[in-house]
Motif scaffolding. Sequence first.
Motif, PDB file in Angstrom:
ATOM      1  N   GLY A   3       0.725  -0.458   0.207  1.00  9.55           N
ATOM      2  CA  GLY A   3      -0.105  -0.087   0.081  1.00  9.55           C
ATOM      3  C   GLY A   3       0.860   0.869   0.294  1.00  9.55           C
ATOM      4  O   GLY A   3       1.831   1.232  -0.536  1.00  9.55           O
ATOM      5  N   THR A   4      -0.194   1.984   0.591  1.00 10.53           N
ATOM      6  CA  THR A   4       1.348   3.815   0.688  1.00 10.53           C
ATOM      7  C   THR A   4       1.304   4.043   2.290  1.00 10.53           C
ATOM      8  O   THR A   4      -0.046   4.004   2.840  1.00 10.53           O
ATOM      9  CB  THR A   4       0.545   4.381  -0.813  1.00 10.53           C
ATOM     10  OG1 THR A   4       0.173   3.816  -1.928  1.00 10.53           O
ATOM     11  CG2 THR A   4       1.158   5.228  -0.616  1.00 10.53           C
ATOM     12  N   VAL A   5       1.890   4.657   2.543  1.00  8.49           N
ATOM     13  CA  VAL A   5       1.835   5.323   3.490  1.00  8.49           C
ATOM     14  C   VAL A   5       0.938   6.999   3.816  1.00  8.49           C
ATOM     15  O   VAL A   5       0.602   7.974   2.829  1.00  8.49           O
ATOM     16  CB  VAL A   5       3.839   5.803   3.768  1.00  8.49           C
ATOM     17  CG1 VAL A   5       2.760   6.428   5.557  1.00  8.49           C
ATOM     18  CG2 VAL A   5       4.127   5.058   4.134  1.00  8.49           C
ATOM     19  N   GLU A   6      -0.797   6.668   4.160  1.00  6.17           N
ATOM     20  CA  GLU A   6      -1.329   7.967   3.857  1.00  6.17           C
ATOM     21  C   GLU A   6      -1.006   8.648   4.804  1.00  6.17           C
ATOM     22  O   GLU A   6      -0.972  10.281   4.420  1.00  6.17           O
ATOM     23  CB  GLU A   6      -3.065   7.619   4.062  1.00  6.17           C
ATOM     24  CG  GLU A   6      -3.900   8.381   4.684  1.00  6.17           C
ATOM     25  CD  GLU A   6      -5.226   7.884   4.067  1.00  6.17           C
ATOM     26  OE1 GLU A   6      -5.831   8.382   5.052  1.00  6.17           O
ATOM     27  OE2 GLU A   6      -5.398   7.049   4.345  1.00  6.17           O
ATOM     28  N   THR A   7      -1.234   8.453   6.381  1.00  7.49           N
ATOM     29  CA  THR A   7      -0.402   9.367   6.988  1.00  7.49           C
ATOM     30  C   THR A   7       0.833   8.871   8.225  1.00  7.49           C
ATOM     31  O   THR A   7       0.639   7.877   8.718  1.00  7.49           O
ATOM     32  CB  THR A   7      -1.641   9.618   8.363  1.00  7.49           C
ATOM     33  OG1 THR A   7      -1.725   8.152   8.687  1.00  7.49           O
ATOM     34  CG2 THR A   7      -2.339  10.601   7.780  1.00  7.49           C
ATOM     35  N   LEU A   8       2.311  10.190   8.646  1.00  5.57           N
ATOM     36  CA  LEU A   8       2.367   9.080   9.277  1.00  5.57           C
ATOM     37  C   LEU A   8       2.984  10.484  10.863  1.00  5.57           C
ATOM     38  O   LEU A   8       2.956  11.495  10.462  1.00  5.57           O
ATOM     39  CB  LEU A   8       4.146   9.649   8.805  1.00  5.57           C
ATOM     40  CG  LEU A   8       5.213   8.971   9.303  1.00  5.57           C
ATOM     41  CD1 LEU A   8       5.264   7.468   9.644  1.00  5.57           C
ATOM     42  CD2 LEU A   8       6.290   9.402   8.707  1.00  5.57           C
ATOM     43  N   ALA A   9       2.718   9.223  12.190  1.00  4.29           N
ATOM     44  CA  ALA A   9       2.618  10.261  13.053  1.00  4.29           C
ATOM     45  C   ALA A   9       3.586  10.157  13.862  1.00  4.29           C
ATOM     46  O   ALA A   9       3.837  10.427  14.970  1.00  4.29           O
ATOM     47  CB  ALA A   9       1.242   9.783  14.116  1.00  4.29           C
ATOM     48  N   ALA A  10       4.340   8.918  13.701  1.00  5.00           N
ATOM     49  CA  ALA A  10       5.126   8.793  14.670  1.00  5.00           C
ATOM     50  C   ALA A  10       6.349   9.537  14.566  1.00  5.00           C
ATOM     51  O   ALA A  10       7.085   9.778  13.461  1.00  5.00           O
ATOM     52  CB  ALA A  10       6.331   7.172  14.504  1.00  5.00           C
ATOM     53  N   VAL A  11       7.386  10.221  15.137  1.00  3.21           N
ATOM     54  CA  VAL A  11       8.336  11.244  15.303  1.00  3.21           C
ATOM     55  C   VAL A  11       9.729  10.753  16.234  1.00  3.21           C
ATOM     56  O   VAL A  11       9.516   9.921  17.328  1.00  3.21           O
ATOM     57  CB  VAL A  11       7.949  12.669  15.954  1.00  3.21           C
ATOM     58  CG1 VAL A  11       9.322  13.212  15.634  1.00  3.21           C
ATOM     59  CG2 VAL A  11       6.896  12.959  15.192  1.00  3.21           C
ATOM     60  N   ILE A  12      10.672   9.695  15.467  1.00  5.44           N
ATOM     61  CA  ILE A  12      12.126  10.139  16.310  1.00  5.44           C
ATOM     62  C   ILE A  12      12.342  10.535  17.051  1.00  5.44           C
ATOM     63  O   ILE A  12      12.069  11.731  17.575  1.00  5.44           O
ATOM     64  CB  ILE A  12      13.369  10.132  15.254  1.00  5.44           C
ATOM     65  CG1 ILE A  12      13.412   9.177  14.291  1.00  5.44           C
ATOM     66  CG2 ILE A  12      14.375   9.497  16.209  1.00  5.44           C
ATOM     67  CD1 ILE A  12      13.936   8.842  13.793  1.00  5.44           C
ATOM     68  N   GLY A  13      12.724   9.746  18.368  1.00  6.76           N
ATOM     69  CA  GLY A  13      12.658  10.353  20.011  1.00  6.76           C
ATOM     70  C   GLY A  13      11.370  10.611  20.751  1.00  6.76           C
ATOM     71  O   GLY A  13      10.880  11.196  21.907  1.00  6.76           O
ATOM     72  N   GLY A  14      10.055  10.514  20.476  1.00  8.12           N
ATOM     73  CA  GLY A  14       8.749  10.727  20.393  1.00  8.12           C
ATOM     74  C   GLY A  14       8.165   9.505  21.819  1.00  8.12           C
ATOM     75  O   GLY A  14       8.464   8.739  20.941  1.00  8.12           O
ATOM     76  N   GLN A  15       7.359  10.105  22.466  1.00  9.45           N
ATOM     77  CA  GLN A  15       6.866   8.602  23.115  1.00  9.45           C
ATOM     78  C   GLN A  15       5.766   8.675  23.338  1.00  9.45           C
ATOM     79  O   GLN A  15       4.668   9.632  22.853  1.00  9.45           O
ATOM     80  CB  GLN A  15       6.668   9.174  24.942  1.00  9.45           C
ATOM     81  CG  GLN A  15       8.513   9.392  25.976  1.00  9.45           C
ATOM     82  CD  GLN A  15       8.830   8.445  25.601  1.00  9.45           C
ATOM     83  OE1 GLN A  15       8.320   7.539  26.022  1.00  9.45           O
ATOM     84  NE2 GLN A  15      10.298   8.598  26.128  1.00  9.45           N
ATOM     85  N   VAL A  16       4.985   7.453  23.045  1.00 10.62           N
ATOM     86  CA  VAL A  16       3.884   7.215  22.105  1.00 10.62           C
ATOM     87  C   VAL A  16       3.466   5.937  23.680  1.00 10.62           C
ATOM     88  O   VAL A  16       3.678   5.326  23.911  1.00 10.62           O
ATOM     89  CB  VAL A  16       3.730   6.630  21.261  1.00 10.62           C
ATOM     90  CG1 VAL A  16       4.407   7.738  19.959  1.00 10.62           C
ATOM     91  CG2 VAL A  16       4.672   4.861  20.698  1.00 10.62           C
ATOM     92  N   SER A  17       1.854   6.384  23.732  1.00 10.83           N
ATOM     93  CA  SER A  17       1.603   5.500  24.988  1.00 10.83           C
ATOM     94  C   SER A  17       0.584   4.138  23.780  1.00 10.83           C
ATOM     95  O   SER A  17       0.661   4.049  22.527  1.00 10.83           O
ATOM     96  CB  SER A  17      -0.313   6.428  25.029  1.00 10.83           C
ATOM     97  OG  SER A  17      -0.663   6.725  24.425  1.00 10.83           O
ATOM     98  N   GLU A  18      -0.158   3.163  24.441  1.00  4.59           N
ATOM     99  CA  GLU A  18      -0.305   2.222  23.695  1.00  4.59           C
ATOM    100  C   GLU A  18      -1.820   2.442  22.995  1.00  4.59           C
ATOM    101  O   GLU A  18      -2.356   2.954  23.517  1.00  4.59           O
ATOM    102  CB  GLU A  18      -0.462   0.901  24.778  1.00  4.59           C
ATOM    103  CG  GLU A  18      -1.294  -0.451  24.590  1.00  4.59           C
ATOM    104  CD  GLU A  18      -1.560  -1.217  25.490  1.00  4.59           C
ATOM    105  OE1 GLU A  18      -1.485  -2.852  25.138  1.00  4.59           O
ATOM    106  OE2 GLU A  18      -0.851  -0.758  26.422  1.00  4.59           O
ATOM    107  N   GLY A  19      -2.217   1.908  22.146  1.00  2.00           N
ATOM    108  CA  GLY A  19      -2.625   1.631  21.407  1.00  2.00           C
ATOM    109  C   GLY A  19      -2.554   2.800  19.962  1.00  2.00           C
ATOM    110  O   GLY A  19      -3.557   3.568  18.806  1.00  2.00           O
ATOM    111  N   ALA A  20      -2.043   3.873  20.005  1.00  2.00           N
ATOM    112  CA  ALA A  20      -1.347   5.085  20.011  1.00  2.00           C
ATOM    113  C   ALA A  20      -1.262   4.930  17.947  1.00  2.00           C
ATOM    114  O   ALA A  20      -0.532   4.003  17.632  1.00  2.00           O
ATOM    115  CB  ALA A  20      -0.490   6.458  20.087  1.00  2.00           C
ATOM    116  N   VAL A  21      -2.097   5.291  16.885  1.00  2.00           N
ATOM    117  CA  VAL A  21      -2.192   5.217  15.520  1.00  2.00           C
ATOM    118  C   VAL A  21      -1.011   5.544  15.122  1.00  2.00           C
ATOM    119  O   VAL A  21      -0.232   7.465  15.138  1.00  2.00           O
ATOM    120  CB  VAL A  21      -3.282   5.721  14.971  1.00  2.00           C
ATOM    121  CG1 VAL A  21      -2.402   5.774  13.274  1.00  2.00           C
ATOM    122  CG2 VAL A  21      -4.088   4.904  15.624  1.00  2.00           C
TER     123      VAL A  21
END
Length: 618
Positions: A592-610
């Motif tokens: 497929g194609t990457v529609e959206t990207l919310a991940a940022v290097i160094g960022g803290q994320v919670s469980e279940g975050a898209v």
Amino acid sequence: MLKSLLIANRGEIACRIIRTARAMGVRTIAVYSDADAKALHVRQADEAVHIGPSPARESYLVGDKIIAAALQTGAEAIHPGYGFLSENADFAQAVIDAGLIWVGPKPDSIRAMGLKDAAKERMIAAGVPVTPGYLGADQSPERLAAEADKIGYPVLIKAVAGGGGKGMRRVDDAADFADSLVSCQREAASSFGNTDVLIEKYILSPRHIEVQVFGDSHGNVVHLFERDCSLQRRHQKVIEEAPAPGMDEETRAAVCDAAVRAAQAVDYVGAGTIEFIADASEGLRADRIWFMEMNTRLQVEHPVTEEITGQDLVEWQLRVASGEPLPKRQDQLEIHGWAMEARLYAENPATGFLPSTGLIEHLQLPSFARLETGVEEGGEVSPFYDPMIAKIIVHEPSRSAAIEELWEATSDVEVWPVRTNAGFLARLCLDADFRSGTIDTGLIERRGEALTIPPAPQETHLREAAAALAARPVRGVWEGAIGLRLNAAPRAEARIVDDAGQVHVVSDLMIDDGPPQDEVISFYLGEGRGYRLAQPRGTASGAAADGAILSPMPGRIIAVDVAAGDAVIKGQKLVTLEAMKMEHSLVAPFDGTVETLAAVIGGQVSEGAVLVKITAIT
């Protein structure tokens, strides 16, 4: 004998040290972070001091705070346990400089054995056999790749400051060397602050043999025989045993004598472990066992040595730190029976061993085994530290009896709703090669799903689970089950999701006004198997059916390999998450194609975050 002791650690090892110290009449002081304010080791100690926020780098890894806590409480000594600052020579020296007793080896001994390349050079000088490899100062990728070619594949890249399986990569082909080197160095930098590596020949039929050594300040050094730690997953030990299966007396004498020479070469005081790698293609032979490294601390698996020798190694540590000679001479130490230890972790083998965190609502551990644990029912598995729940130790007259006892013990484990590897451990105890002693470090990897994926539940199990869910009282962990009652209006069906993520439909259930579709109701049903009554929102690998890649746990983004608009193929790595001391790669579920990207290097994320949204190619 010292009178007071601060334990610069947490969890099961802190509780283990407190138990022996209390029996010896030694006052104990615990330290704790925000996450551990209600932890078991805090309550068991005579006194406790708060040392900072939950992240270890702001609490358990801050030596100044720990020394200040010791001085504040009048502690005479500091015991580092294992992990954290236990092999930090600068911290050990700071403890001594503060006028405190360091329960461990001399700082110079820690330094001598702390870097794997320097340690190997010292072992060569002491006549201890070492694995063929490259220990050079030239750390350029070109030189390392050239040395790997010279050694011959497969090779092992190892962080010189590494330990606990961190900063280690097996490479089978020259084409994969560069990527593996970068990954290894990144993990080494994160875990140890040192990117230097060494290259070793990878042994194709490796056994991990280690020898417990002990020295005192009077020049005495003894060994307490060997342990076999070959059952590993991703270089992390799973089941350890003592003695090593297939070890004859001649080979035992050669290996244990080499371990004593290694300890003597660094003027060793206290508890330590000399680790060897053995080529077991023709059984254990003295000429095919080589030094790997020394752990200048107490090992996680020390209880199996205690069981076969009848000695309390923590007591030995405290006596040696107090200036006493070793409690036993070499000729007074003997092997009695067989001991095994299984590490019970909060992780789900069915989903790639992803860590499982949260509140432990139900906990049942085997009453007939020796248990080392730092958690209890009602406690919490934190995302900030190692996810170990307990060590389960058995001791029997023979190896076969020990295996049977360990199988019964791991089968008797109940932990919920946090997932564990209990079923995986029980299935490992039934493995034919393990039972026969035909083991090496690759056994678990070769077995794959035979060990990690539980058998499909039977229809009777599913109905039992569904019925139990419906009958549960509305309180505690079950409070989400409001409205579920037996003998109420029938519901056409219930969807049961097992730990492997498989959905099973159970029809004709008597359920009144079930919970919201996304709400989860959990039920434990033996052998580590759990069930959830819910509509599944995505697979445990982090990929939802609609292409949303979810974070499987709280963590920190350490790599992003795609950008918005990129075309990706199924299985392609998208994001790498660091959580609970491990790296976890999330991959594309389909082309497929990457529609959206919310991940940022160094960022803290919670469980279940898209983190990423993939649009399928139509």
